[in-house]
Design a protein around this motif. Structure first.
Motif, short mmCIF file in Angstrom:
data_model
loop_
_atom_site.label_atom_id
_atom_site.label_comp_id
_atom_site.label_asym_id
_atom_site.label_seq_id
_atom_site.Cartn_x
_atom_site.Cartn_y
_atom_site.Cartn_z
N VAL A 9 -43.48 110.69 -65.96
CA VAL A 9 -44.75 110.00 -65.71
C VAL A 9 -44.92 108.92 -66.77
N GLN A 10 -44.97 107.67 -66.33
CA GLN A 10 -45.01 106.56 -67.28
C GLN A 10 -46.38 106.47 -67.96
N GLY A 11 -47.46 106.85 -67.22
CA GLY A 11 -48.81 106.78 -67.80
C GLY A 11 -49.40 105.39 -67.78
N TRP A 12 -48.72 104.44 -67.19
CA TRP A 12 -49.26 103.09 -67.07
C TRP A 12 -48.76 102.49 -65.77
N CYS A 13 -49.46 101.48 -65.31
CA CYS A 13 -49.09 100.80 -64.07
C CYS A 13 -48.46 99.46 -64.44
N PRO A 14 -47.50 99.01 -63.65
CA PRO A 14 -46.95 97.69 -63.96
C PRO A 14 -47.99 96.60 -63.78
N GLY A 15 -47.83 95.52 -64.50
CA GLY A 15 -48.66 94.35 -64.31
C GLY A 15 -47.75 93.15 -64.10
N ALA A 16 -48.30 91.98 -64.19
CA ALA A 16 -47.46 90.78 -64.13
C ALA A 16 -46.89 90.53 -65.53
N LEU A 17 -47.75 90.64 -66.54
CA LEU A 17 -47.31 90.37 -67.91
C LEU A 17 -46.51 91.53 -68.49
N ARG A 18 -46.73 92.72 -67.95
CA ARG A 18 -45.97 93.90 -68.40
C ARG A 18 -45.34 94.55 -67.17
N PRO A 19 -44.23 93.98 -66.68
CA PRO A 19 -43.61 94.52 -65.47
C PRO A 19 -42.91 95.85 -65.76
N MET A 20 -42.58 96.58 -64.71
CA MET A 20 -41.90 97.87 -64.86
C MET A 20 -40.50 97.79 -64.26
N GLN A 21 -39.54 98.37 -64.99
CA GLN A 21 -38.16 98.37 -64.49
C GLN A 21 -38.03 99.34 -63.32
N SER A 22 -37.38 98.91 -62.27
CA SER A 22 -37.10 99.79 -61.15
C SER A 22 -35.62 99.64 -60.78
N GLY A 23 -35.20 100.37 -59.76
CA GLY A 23 -33.78 100.33 -59.41
C GLY A 23 -33.34 98.98 -58.87
N ASP A 24 -34.28 98.18 -58.38
CA ASP A 24 -33.91 96.87 -57.84
C ASP A 24 -34.43 95.73 -58.71
N GLY A 25 -34.63 96.01 -59.97
CA GLY A 25 -35.09 94.95 -60.90
C GLY A 25 -36.50 95.23 -61.37
N LEU A 26 -37.13 94.21 -61.93
CA LEU A 26 -38.50 94.38 -62.43
C LEU A 26 -39.49 94.33 -61.28
N VAL A 27 -40.48 95.21 -61.35
CA VAL A 27 -41.61 95.17 -60.42
C VAL A 27 -42.74 94.43 -61.11
N VAL A 28 -43.20 93.35 -60.52
CA VAL A 28 -44.26 92.53 -61.10
C VAL A 28 -45.50 92.67 -60.22
N ARG A 29 -46.54 93.25 -60.79
CA ARG A 29 -47.75 93.54 -59.99
C ARG A 29 -48.82 92.50 -60.28
N VAL A 30 -49.28 91.85 -59.24
CA VAL A 30 -50.32 90.82 -59.34
C VAL A 30 -51.64 91.44 -58.90
N ARG A 31 -52.69 91.22 -59.69
CA ARG A 31 -54.01 91.79 -59.38
C ARG A 31 -54.96 90.67 -58.94
N PRO A 32 -55.05 90.41 -57.64
CA PRO A 32 -55.91 89.30 -57.19
C PRO A 32 -57.37 89.56 -57.56
N ARG A 33 -58.03 88.55 -58.07
CA ARG A 33 -59.44 88.69 -58.48
C ARG A 33 -60.32 88.93 -57.25
N GLY A 34 -61.18 89.93 -57.36
CA GLY A 34 -62.05 90.26 -56.24
C GLY A 34 -61.29 90.80 -55.04
N GLY A 35 -60.00 91.14 -55.22
CA GLY A 35 -59.21 91.66 -54.10
C GLY A 35 -58.95 90.64 -53.02
N ARG A 36 -58.91 89.36 -53.39
CA ARG A 36 -58.80 88.30 -52.38
C ARG A 36 -57.81 87.24 -52.83
N LEU A 37 -57.00 86.77 -51.88
CA LEU A 37 -56.08 85.64 -52.14
C LEU A 37 -56.50 84.47 -51.26
#
Ligand code: SF4
Length: 382
Positions: A9-37
Motif C-alpha cells: 500500500v503506497q499510502g499516496w495517490c499519483p499526481g502530475a508533479l508526483r507520478p507513480m511508477q507502474s508496469g507500463d511507465g509513469l502514471v500521471v494523474r491530472v486533477r481538473p479544477r471543479g471536475g471539469r475540462l
C-alpha cells in the motif's frame, strides 16, 4: 493459508508533479479544477498523451484523468504542456491536498463550483491542514446528492433542509454556503488533532472506529442513490468506457462535442449534448454488458498484479447478471468497496469473493481464467 497476500500500500495517490511508477511507465494523474475540462483542455490532454505517453487515458474513481506510459525523459515536457493548459498546481504538496470530487450534476447558481473553488483555495493556504495523500473531499451540492458511496473522507452535500457537512456514516452537521468551506477545513483539523494521521497515512473512516464525531453531528444524511448509467441527463450526455480507459483519439473526439465533466464512475458527462455521440468505444447504452465489469490495470501494466484482469472481465461480461470486480491483487484499486462478485488474482489462481472487497472472505480459491470462462461457476453462488 490465505492466498490473498497483503499488497504493497503506497499510502499516496499519483499526481502530475508526483507520478507513480507502474508496469507500463509513469502514471500521471491530472486533477481538473471543479471536475471539469474545457474543450481546449481535453484536446490538449489528448495531444499530450499521444506525444509524451503511450496514448492511453484512464478515468479514475477519484474523478481524475490519468495519462499512462510516461517516461522520466518525457515527463518534464508533459508538465510544461499541462501547465500551459492551466492543469498544474504550484507544487506537489498543493496538488496532493487538492483531492476534491465534484458532482457532475451541478448547475449554474447552485454554488457547487464556487464551493469547490473556495475549498481548493483553502487547501493550498499557508495554514491548511497537512492531510494524508489519500484524504479526500466531496462537493455534492447539486439538487440530488449522488456521491455518498465514493471513496472520500469529508462531504459537503445537499440535505433534506439545506447543506450538510458529513463524514463516512449516517449523521451530518448543517452548514450554509458561507460556512461550508471553513467548517470542512475545521473538520480536517479536528481529524488531525484526534490522531487521525499515523506516519503520514490515515482515513476518516478508520478514525471514527474509535473516536466519536463532535456532538453537533446529529442531522441524518439523505440515503445513497443508485450509480447513474449512460444516457441523457439534464446537464448533458453521460457516457462510459470499457474499464474507464480510452485512446487519446477518443478524448479528442469528445472534446469537439463540448466541455467535459469527470465523474468518479469512470464516465464523462458532455455538457449540453442532447444526442448520444457515435464514437467507437464510447458506451452510450445503460445495458451495455461492459458496464457489469470493473477491472484494474492488472498484468502487465501494474507491477503488483498476479494476473491479467481485463481479458477475463471482457470474456465474462456477457454471462453476468450482476456486477463483477476483477482485481489483479488484494488491494482492489478499481473498486475499493464491496462488489456482488469479486475475482482476486493470487500467485495460485483467482479467488472468488461474494459481497466483499478484493481482500474479503474467500468462497473459492485456485480458479483458473480458462475454467471461469468455460464454466458457469460465477452464477452458482447465490
Ligand atoms: S489492484 Fe490492480 S492496479 Fe491495484 S495494485 Fe493490485 S494489480 Fe495493481
Amino acid at each position: 493459508m490465505n492466498p490473498l497476500q497483503a499488497p504493497i500500500v503506497q499510502g499516496w495517490c499519483p499526481g502530475a508533479l508526483r507520478p507513480m511508477q507502474s508496469g507500463d511507465g509513469l502514471v500521471v494523474r491530472v486533477r481538473p479544477r471543479g471536475g471539469r475540462l474545457t474543450p481546449d483542455q481535453a484536446r490538449g490532454i489528448a495531444q499530450l498523451a499521444a506525444v509524451h505517453g503511450n496514448g492511453l487515458i484512464d478515468l479514475s474513481n477519484r474523478a481524475n484523468v490519468q495519462l499512462r506510459g510516461v517516461t522520466e525523459a518525457s515527463h518534464p515536457a508533459l508538465i510544461d504542456g499541462l501547465r500551459g493548459l492551466d492543469l498544474i498546481d504550484t507544487d506537489a504538496e498543493d496538488e496532493a491536498r487538492r483531492n476534491i470530487i465534484v458532482s457532475p450534476f451541478w448547475t449554474e447558481g447552485d454554488g457547487s463550483q464556487e464551493i469547490a473553488a473556495a475549498l481548493a483555495q483553502a487547501l493550498s493556504a499557508p495554514h491548511a491542514p497537512n492531510l494524508p495523500g489519500k484524504f479526500g473531499f466531496v462537493v455534492d451540492t447539486a439538487v440530488q446528492p449522488v456521491l455518498r458511496d465514493v471513496s472520500a473522507d469529508i462531504w459537503l452535500e445537499t440535505g433534506a433542509e439545506g447543506l450538510l457537512l458529513a463524514t463516512p456514516g449516517p449523521l451530518a452537521k448543517p452548514v450554509t454556503i458561507e460556512t461550508a468551506v471553513p467548517a470542512a477545513i475545521a473538520l480536517a483539523h479536528w481529524f488531525i488533532a484526534q490522531g487521525g494521521v499515523t506516519e503520514g497515512r490515515g482515513r476518516m473512516a478508520n478514525l471514527l472506529k474509535h473516536c466519536a464525531l463532535p456532538e453537533d453531528f446529529t442531522t441524518p444524511r439523505r440515503p445513497a442513490v443508485a450509480r447513474p448509467t449512460p444516457g441523457m441527463q439534464p446537464q448533458g450526455q453521460l457516457v462510459g468506457f470499457e474499464f474507464g480507459q480510452m485512446p487519446y483519439e477518443t478524448l479528442a473526439a469528445l472534446a469537439d462535442l463540448g466541455p467535459l465533466r469527470i465523474t468518479p464512475w469512470r464516465m464523462l458527462l458532455i455538457e449540453n449534448l442532447t444526442d448520444a455521440p457515435h464514437i467507437p468505444g464510447v458506451i452510450t447504452q445503460p445495458d451495455d454488458p461492459m458496464l457489469r465489469v470493473i477491472a484494474c490495470t492488472g498484468a502487465p501494466g501494474c507491477l503488483q498484479a498476479h494476473a491479467a484482469t481485463r481479458p477475463l472481465a471482457r470474456a465474462l461480461a456477457p454471462k453476468l447478471t450482476e456486477t463483477l470486480h476483477v482485481s489483479g491483487c488484494a488491494k482492489g484499486c478499481a473498486y475499493p468497496t464491496a462488489a456482488p462478485l469479486t475475482l482476486t488474482a493470487t500467485p495460485t489462481g483467482f479467488c472468488l469473493i461474494r459481497n466483499g472487497t478484493a481482500s474479503g472472505t474467500l468462497l473459492r480459491e485456485g480458479l483458473c481464467a480458462a475454467d471461469l470462462i468455460e464454466t458457469n461457476i460465477l452464477n452458482e453462488f447465490p
